[in-house]
Design a protein around this motif. Sequence first.
Motif, PDB file in Angstrom:
ATOM      1  N   TRP A 236       0.896  -1.580  -0.018  1.00  0.00           N
ATOM      2  CA  TRP A 236       0.614  -0.443  -0.422  1.00  0.00           C
ATOM      3  C   TRP A 236       1.151   1.170  -0.063  1.00  0.00           C
ATOM      4  CZ3 TRP A 236      -0.021   3.135   4.224  1.00  0.00           C
ATOM      5  CH2 TRP A 236      -0.550   4.459   3.974  1.00  0.00           C
ATOM      6  N   TYR A 237       2.231   1.747   0.593  1.00  0.00           N
ATOM      7  CA  TYR A 237       3.034   2.076   0.856  1.00  0.00           C
ATOM      8  C   TYR A 237       3.919   2.703  -0.120  1.00  0.00           C
ATOM      9  CZ  TYR A 237       5.905   5.717   2.733  1.00  0.00           C
ATOM     10  OH  TYR A 237       6.992   6.815   3.241  1.00  0.00           O
ATOM     11  N   ASP A 238       3.754   1.019  -1.696  1.00  0.00           N
ATOM     12  CA  ASP A 238       5.170   1.489  -1.954  1.00  0.00           C
ATOM     13  C   ASP A 238       3.831   2.102  -3.592  1.00  0.00           C
ATOM     14  OD1 ASP A 238       7.251   0.851  -0.612  1.00  0.00           O
ATOM     15  OD2 ASP A 238       6.739  -1.592  -1.285  1.00  0.00           O
ATOM     16  N   ASP A 239       3.091   1.749  -3.225  1.00  0.00           N
ATOM     17  CA  ASP A 239       1.441   2.199  -4.606  1.00  0.00           C
ATOM     18  C   ASP A 239       1.668   3.704  -4.212  1.00  0.00           C
ATOM     19  OD1 ASP A 239      -0.210   2.341  -6.142  1.00  0.00           O
ATOM     20  OD2 ASP A 239      -1.639   2.535  -4.779  1.00  0.00           O
ATOM     21  N   GLN A 240       1.762   4.067  -3.441  1.00  0.00           N
ATOM     22  CA  GLN A 240       1.456   5.797  -3.309  1.00  0.00           C
ATOM     23  C   GLN A 240       2.821   6.661  -3.297  1.00  0.00           C
ATOM     24  OE1 GLN A 240      -1.297   7.537  -2.060  1.00  0.00           O
ATOM     25  NE2 GLN A 240      -2.342   5.540  -2.205  1.00  0.00           N
ATOM     26  N   LEU A 241       3.994   6.195  -2.926  1.00  0.00           N
ATOM     27  CA  LEU A 241       5.333   6.311  -3.965  1.00  0.00           C
ATOM     28  C   LEU A 241       5.043   6.648  -5.557  1.00  0.00           C
ATOM     29  CD1 LEU A 241       7.814   4.760  -1.168  1.00  0.00           C
ATOM     30  CD2 LEU A 241       6.254   7.045  -0.646  1.00  0.00           C
ATOM     31  N   ARG A 242       5.115   5.281  -5.713  1.00  0.00           N
ATOM     32  CA  ARG A 242       4.980   5.148  -7.295  1.00  0.00           C
ATOM     33  C   ARG A 242       3.579   5.978  -7.537  1.00  0.00           C
ATOM     34  NH1 ARG A 242       5.051  -0.477  -5.936  1.00  0.00           N
ATOM     35  NH2 ARG A 242       2.794  -0.442  -6.115  1.00  0.00           N
ATOM     36  N   LEU A 243       2.388   6.755  -6.860  1.00  0.00           N
ATOM     37  CA  LEU A 243       1.636   7.522  -7.913  1.00  0.00           C
ATOM     38  C   LEU A 243       2.400   8.755  -7.271  1.00  0.00           C
ATOM     39  CD1 LEU A 243      -1.747   6.132  -5.699  1.00  0.00           C
ATOM     40  CD2 LEU A 243      -1.313   6.754  -8.506  1.00  0.00           C
ATOM     41  N   ALA A 244       3.437   9.282  -6.687  1.00  0.00           N
ATOM     42  CA  ALA A 244       4.025  10.638  -6.344  1.00  0.00           C
ATOM     43  C   ALA A 244       4.719  10.466  -7.938  1.00  0.00           C
ATOM     44  CB  ALA A 244       4.364  10.555  -4.874  1.00  0.00           C
ATOM     45  N   GLU A 245       5.825   9.242  -8.246  1.00  0.00           N
ATOM     46  CA  GLU A 245       6.454   9.787  -9.410  1.00  0.00           C
ATOM     47  C   GLU A 245       6.438   9.650 -10.736  1.00  0.00           C
ATOM     48  OE1 GLU A 245       8.487   5.861  -9.229  1.00  0.00           O
ATOM     49  OE2 GLU A 245      10.155   5.917  -7.506  1.00  0.00           O
ATOM     50  N   ARG A 246       4.425   9.097 -10.438  1.00  0.00           N
ATOM     51  CA  ARG A 246       4.244   9.665 -11.676  1.00  0.00           C
ATOM     52  C   ARG A 246       2.905  10.397 -11.474  1.00  0.00           C
ATOM     53  NH1 ARG A 246       2.363   3.613 -11.633  1.00  0.00           N
ATOM     54  NH2 ARG A 246      -0.067   4.319 -11.213  1.00  0.00           N
ATOM     55  N   GLY A 247       3.108  11.192 -11.217  1.00  0.00           N
ATOM     56  CA  GLY A 247       2.480  13.236 -10.390  1.00  0.00           C
ATOM     57  C   GLY A 247       1.119  11.869 -10.427  1.00  0.00           C
ATOM     58  N   GLU A 248       0.821  11.426  -9.677  1.00  0.00           N
ATOM     59  CA  GLU A 248      -0.856  10.548  -9.709  1.00  0.00           C
ATOM     60  C   GLU A 248      -1.284  10.519  -8.036  1.00  0.00           C
ATOM     61  OE1 GLU A 248      -1.664   7.103 -12.058  1.00  0.00           O
ATOM     62  OE2 GLU A 248      -0.375   7.984 -13.973  1.00  0.00           O
ATOM     63  N   PHE A 249      -0.269  11.539  -7.677  1.00  0.00           N
ATOM     64  CA  PHE A 249      -1.085  11.597  -5.695  1.00  0.00           C
ATOM     65  C   PHE A 249      -1.752  12.269  -5.824  1.00  0.00           C
ATOM     66  CE2 PHE A 249      -0.643  12.432  -1.763  1.00  0.00           C
ATOM     67  CZ  PHE A 249      -0.560  11.265  -1.144  1.00  0.00           C
ATOM     68  N   PHE A 250      -3.156  12.169  -4.904  1.00  0.00           N
ATOM     69  CA  PHE A 250      -3.951  13.016  -4.728  1.00  0.00           C
ATOM     70  C   PHE A 250      -4.574  12.281  -3.064  1.00  0.00           C
ATOM     71  CE2 PHE A 250      -7.977  14.513  -3.090  1.00  0.00           C
ATOM     72  CZ  PHE A 250      -7.620  16.009  -3.885  1.00  0.00           C
ATOM     73  N   PHE A 251      -4.220  13.204  -2.254  1.00  0.00           N
ATOM     74  CA  PHE A 251      -4.575  13.436  -0.714  1.00  0.00           C
ATOM     75  C   PHE A 251      -5.520  14.403  -0.180  1.00  0.00           C
ATOM     76  CE2 PHE A 251      -4.557  13.828   3.688  1.00  0.00           C
ATOM     77  CZ  PHE A 251      -4.381  12.709   4.591  1.00  0.00           C
ATOM     78  N   SER A 252      -6.994  14.557   0.520  1.00  0.00           N
ATOM     79  CA  SER A 252      -7.437  15.878   0.690  1.00  0.00           C
ATOM     80  C   SER A 252      -8.376  15.058   1.975  1.00  0.00           C
ATOM     81  CB  SER A 252      -8.618  15.670  -0.384  1.00  0.00           C
ATOM     82  OG  SER A 252      -9.261  16.639   0.663  1.00  0.00           O
ATOM     83  N   LEU A 253      -8.224  15.860   3.026  1.00  0.00           N
ATOM     84  CA  LEU A 253      -9.237  15.155   4.529  1.00  0.00           C
ATOM     85  C   LEU A 253      -9.620  16.528   5.353  1.00  0.00           C
ATOM     86  CD1 LEU A 253      -9.350  12.284   6.638  1.00  0.00           C
ATOM     87  CD2 LEU A 253      -7.225  13.793   7.469  1.00  0.00           C
ATOM     88  N   ASN A 254     -10.290  16.457   5.392  1.00  0.00           N
ATOM     89  CA  ASN A 254     -11.577  17.425   6.780  1.00  0.00           C
ATOM     90  C   ASN A 254     -11.165  17.217   8.145  1.00  0.00           C
ATOM     91  OD1 ASN A 254     -11.928  18.576   3.855  1.00  0.00           O
ATOM     92  ND2 ASN A 254     -13.858  18.341   4.134  1.00  0.00           N
ATOM     93  N   ARG A 255     -10.384  18.417   8.659  1.00  0.00           N
ATOM     94  CA  ARG A 255     -10.965  18.929  10.233  1.00  0.00           C
ATOM     95  C   ARG A 255     -11.845  20.004  10.084  1.00  0.00           C
ATOM     96  NH1 ARG A 255      -4.142  18.430  11.942  1.00  0.00           N
ATOM     97  NH2 ARG A 255      -4.304  16.252  12.183  1.00  0.00           N
ATOM     98  N   TYR A 256     -12.466  19.592  11.063  1.00  0.00           N
ATOM     99  CA  TYR A 256     -13.519  20.685  11.374  1.00  0.00           C
ATOM    100  C   TYR A 256     -13.320  20.890  12.687  1.00  0.00           C
ATOM    101  CZ  TYR A 256     -15.595  18.122   7.989  1.00  0.00           C
ATOM    102  OH  TYR A 256     -15.889  17.404   6.843  1.00  0.00           O
ATOM    103  N   ALA A 257     -13.404  22.370  12.713  1.00  0.00           N
ATOM    104  CA  ALA A 257     -13.340  23.060  14.552  1.00  0.00           C
ATOM    105  C   ALA A 257     -14.489  24.271  14.982  1.00  0.00           C
ATOM    106  CB  ALA A 257     -11.919  24.590  13.790  1.00  0.00           C
ATOM    107  N   PHE A 258     -14.323  23.835  15.976  1.00  0.00           N
ATOM    108  CA  PHE A 258     -16.190  24.382  16.704  1.00  0.00           C
ATOM    109  C   PHE A 258     -15.903  25.361  17.384  1.00  0.00           C
ATOM    110  CE2 PHE A 258     -17.133  20.440  14.712  1.00  0.00           C
ATOM    111  CZ  PHE A 258     -19.024  20.251  14.880  1.00  0.00           C
ATOM    112  N   LEU A 259     -16.338  26.135  17.690  1.00  0.00           N
ATOM    113  CA  LEU A 259     -16.205  27.669  18.305  1.00  0.00           C
ATOM    114  C   LEU A 259     -17.524  27.763  19.079  1.00  0.00           C
ATOM    115  CD1 LEU A 259     -14.199  30.101  19.571  1.00  0.00           C
ATOM    116  CD2 LEU A 259     -15.860  31.548  18.020  1.00  0.00           C
ATOM    117  N   ALA A 260     -16.984  28.363  20.375  1.00  0.00           N
ATOM    118  CA  ALA A 260     -18.483  28.277  21.164  1.00  0.00           C
ATOM    119  C   ALA A 260     -17.914  28.583  22.354  1.00  0.00           C
ATOM    120  CB  ALA A 260     -18.906  26.404  21.941  1.00  0.00           C
ATOM    121  N   MET A 261     -19.207  29.334  23.570  1.00  0.00           N
ATOM    122  CA  MET A 261     -19.261  30.345  24.158  1.00  0.00           C
ATOM    123  C   MET A 261     -20.362  29.273  25.465  1.00  0.00           C
ATOM    124  SD  MET A 261     -19.964  34.278  24.909  1.00  0.00           S
ATOM    125  CE  MET A 261     -19.139  34.725  23.501  1.00  0.00           C
ATOM    126  N   ARG A 262     -19.212  29.448  27.077  1.00  0.00           N
ATOM    127  CA  ARG A 262     -19.884  28.817  27.565  1.00  0.00           C
ATOM    128  C   ARG A 262     -20.883  30.271  27.840  1.00  0.00           C
ATOM    129  NH1 ARG A 262     -18.202  27.648  34.111  1.00  0.00           N
ATOM    130  NH2 ARG A 262     -20.516  27.849  34.627  1.00  0.00           N
TER     131      ARG A 262
END
Length: 262
Positions: A236-262
């Motif tokens: 799995w890891y080596d596949d990601q490196l091969r994709l990177a070499e071919r210019g085909e790597f893509f990664f996106s992940l969302n974090r969510y920030a919640f601002l609240a008041m007491r």
Amino acid sequence: MSQLEFDDNAARTLEAMYLTPDVVGQRAKVIEMLAPAPGEHVLDIGAGPGLLAYDLARMVGESGRLVGLDASAAMLKVARTRLAAMPQAECMEGDAADLTFPDASFDIAVSTQVHEYVADMEKAVKELHRVLKPGGRALVLDTDWRSIVWHSSDKARMERVLQCWDDHLADPHLPATLGARMRRAGFRVLRVEIVPMLSPRWQPVSYAAGIMKTIRGYAAANGDRHGLSKEEVQAWYDDQLRLAERGEFFFSLNRYAFLAMR
């Protein structure tokens, strides 16, 4: 759940990941949302290597106070070194679900990438509410791992690796329920922002590159429950490196920030 272990090497690895442009941008967003002022008292739950704590301590100044909590001795060592020259800052061992501070102790409480590891979230959110002064602000930022878009040559293997990775968290999908949990605890949720970790191409100094190595280590050690051999994880890891070499790597992940008041 098989927790990640944070020894000295892991602490240094995490610190390096936190210095990548993606996570530097996250800290800037957190600071913008919290708008700390001189003289305020701040609690950083899960301070890690102390990068956010350092910025917050500078912003509240010597008339303020910054307390960083972490459960890891290795992380506390890194954070204490970073904050050593700041008399307004201290770091101590602590538990997000059992905060050992009096009621209404802080103007600000912040927690980034911590509550998804906490088994008793109802108690943790109540504790967050309790230690804040009336009108105090809380910011909680966590990842929902269902938001991931990660290109792979073998989708089925990628799914099994990510399912294994989910095991290291108490709730890999916490943001979906976090706002409701905070409101039940008495908070007024003011803002919710997406904080993306986006690598549309390979960049060795990035969150994507760092988390890829961390996932490889975790899945190699814990993959048997998902039928993953160490050889498959490495493939799995080596596949990601091969994709990177071919210019085909893509990664996106969302974090969510919640601002609240007491």
